[in-house]
Design a protein around this motif. Sequence first.
Motif, PDB file in Angstrom:
ATOM      1  N   LYS A 128       1.121  -1.011   0.000  1.00 28.91           N
ATOM      2  CA  LYS A 128      -0.098   0.112  -0.089  1.00 28.91           C
ATOM      3  C   LYS A 128       0.843   1.168  -0.119  1.00 28.91           C
ATOM      4  O   LYS A 128       1.931   1.365   0.781  1.00 28.91           O
ATOM      5  CB  LYS A 128      -1.028   0.138   1.225  1.00 28.91           C
ATOM      6  CG  LYS A 128      -1.735  -1.242   1.458  1.00 28.91           C
ATOM      7  CD  LYS A 128      -2.990  -1.156   0.438  1.00 28.91           C
ATOM      8  CE  LYS A 128      -3.857  -2.271   0.559  1.00 28.91           C
ATOM      9  NZ  LYS A 128      -5.126  -2.334  -0.296  1.00 28.91           N
ATOM     10  N   ASN A 133       0.108   4.689  -8.111  1.00 30.17           N
ATOM     11  CA  ASN A 133      -1.016   4.264  -7.413  1.00 30.17           C
ATOM     12  C   ASN A 133      -1.170   5.057  -6.182  1.00 30.17           C
ATOM     13  O   ASN A 133      -0.181   5.602  -5.460  1.00 30.17           O
ATOM     14  CB  ASN A 133      -1.290   2.919  -7.125  1.00 30.17           C
ATOM     15  CG  ASN A 133      -0.340   2.259  -6.123  1.00 30.17           C
ATOM     16  OD1 ASN A 133       1.013   2.419  -6.528  1.00 30.17           O
ATOM     17  ND2 ASN A 133      -0.528   1.847  -5.197  1.00 30.17           N
ATOM     18  N   ASP A 155      -3.026   4.500  -2.423  1.00 26.56           N
ATOM     19  CA  ASP A 155      -4.109   3.802  -1.637  1.00 26.56           C
ATOM     20  C   ASP A 155      -4.984   4.770  -0.523  1.00 26.56           C
ATOM     21  O   ASP A 155      -6.023   4.633  -0.395  1.00 26.56           O
ATOM     22  CB  ASP A 155      -3.450   2.651  -0.815  1.00 26.56           C
ATOM     23  CG  ASP A 155      -2.966   1.646  -2.065  1.00 26.56           C
ATOM     24  OD1 ASP A 155      -3.673   0.550  -2.414  1.00 26.56           O
ATOM     25  OD2 ASP A 155      -1.768   1.747  -2.319  1.00 26.56           O
ATOM     26  N   ASN A 181      -7.877   5.519  -9.754  1.00 28.26           N
ATOM     27  CA  ASN A 181      -7.330   4.390 -10.447  1.00 28.26           C
ATOM     28  C   ASN A 181      -6.599   3.337  -9.406  1.00 28.26           C
ATOM     29  O   ASN A 181      -6.134   2.349  -9.781  1.00 28.26           O
ATOM     30  CB  ASN A 181      -6.374   4.894 -11.223  1.00 28.26           C
ATOM     31  CG  ASN A 181      -6.770   5.584 -12.522  1.00 28.26           C
ATOM     32  OD1 ASN A 181      -8.120   5.395 -12.804  1.00 28.26           O
ATOM     33  ND2 ASN A 181      -6.207   6.617 -13.236  1.00 28.26           N
ATOM     34  N   THR A 182      -7.005   3.575  -8.202  1.00 25.65           N
ATOM     35  CA  THR A 182      -6.389   2.586  -6.979  1.00 25.65           C
ATOM     36  C   THR A 182      -7.520   1.895  -6.649  1.00 25.65           C
ATOM     37  O   THR A 182      -8.280   2.651  -5.572  1.00 25.65           O
ATOM     38  CB  THR A 182      -5.718   3.285  -6.082  1.00 25.65           C
ATOM     39  OG1 THR A 182      -4.430   3.957  -6.723  1.00 25.65           O
ATOM     40  CG2 THR A 182      -4.792   2.379  -5.127  1.00 25.65           C
ATOM     41  N   SER A 220      -9.372   2.792  -2.668  1.00 22.44           N
ATOM     42  CA  SER A 220      -8.482   3.622  -1.927  1.00 22.44           C
ATOM     43  C   SER A 220      -9.435   4.683  -1.020  1.00 22.44           C
ATOM     44  O   SER A 220     -10.557   4.486  -1.197  1.00 22.44           O
ATOM     45  CB  SER A 220      -7.912   4.782  -3.062  1.00 22.44           C
ATOM     46  OG  SER A 220      -8.937   5.300  -3.888  1.00 22.44           O
TER      47      SER A 220
END
Length: 298
Positions: A9, A87, A89, A133-134, A137
Motif C-alpha cells: 500500500k 497508485n 491507496d 485508479n487505485t 483507495s
Amino acid sequence: MDKQDLTGKTIVVTGANSGIGLEAAKILANQGAHVIMAVRNEQKGVDAVAALKSVNKNAIIEVMKLDLADLSSVRSFVAKFNEKFSNLDILINNAGIMNPPYGQTKDGFELQFGSNHLGHFALTGLLLPLLKNTPGSRVVTLSSIAHRGASIYFDNLDGSKGYKPMNFYKQSKLANLLFAKELDKRFKQHGISTISLACHPGITATNLFKLGKKDSPQLLQKLLKWLFQSVEMGVLPTIYAATEASLSGGEYIGPDGRGNRTGNPALETPAASVYNRETMEKLWDVSETLTGVVYDFS
C-alpha cells in the motif's frame, strides 16, 4: 484495534514529522505500507525518518516537500509524486496549524483556512486521478472537536474584516469536516469506489498545545492527564479511519470518551445542523474558485 498487513500500500501523510502525523506514519510503516511523509520542513522529516528506521530498519518511508500554505508547492509535490508512483491507496490530510497571529498564505488566503482546508482541498483534487485508479483507495481528513459551534465566514474568509485566531481555527476544522463528507457524497454520485472519511484525535497532547512546565503541580498534572490523551491514543481514530474494512465512506471517527476528548476510536455523529447542504456546496464551489483546482469525477 486489529493490526493489518498493509504491504504494497502507498500512503501519503501530510504533516508527518511530528504529533499525530508522525505517530500515524510510524504505525502504518510498521504494518508494511510505503509511507510518504509530506512535510514543509524537509530536515525535520529526514530526522523523523531516521528515528523511525532506527527502530524498524525495514520501514519503507520517505520524505517529500509539501507546503500547504503555497499552492505552487502543492502542485510541485503532486507532479513529483506522479513521476514516482502510479497508485495511491490512502491520503491522510493531517497537517494543521492552530491559533497563529493573523497571517496569509503565499496565495493571500488567511493562514489557517488556507493551510488547513484549501491546501488539502487542492492536494486531494490534484491527486484524484491516482486515487480513482487505485482500487479500495480512501481519503482521511482530520477535523477537530473545535468544529462544534463554528461557522464558515464566507463574507470574511481572508480575515480582512476582523480576525480572532480561535474562531478561524474552528472555521478551518469545520471546513475539513464538511469537505470530507461532501467529497464522499460526490464519489458515490459518480460511481467511484474511493471513499472519504473524517476523524479527529480528541484533545491530544501534541505540539499544538503547550502543557506547561515539567514541574507543574501534581494536581495540574492529573488534570491535564484527564483532559488530554497521549499521541499514541490520539492517533487511533486516524488509523481506524484509514484501515478499518467495515467503513463505507462518509463516517466521522473520534474517541468514545466523555465529550469525545479521549478514548478508543468509534463512530461519532456530529450535531444535525453541521452537515448543512447549502453550506457544503457553497464551500466546495468557493474552494474550487480560490484554489483553481476543479475536481474531475468523470
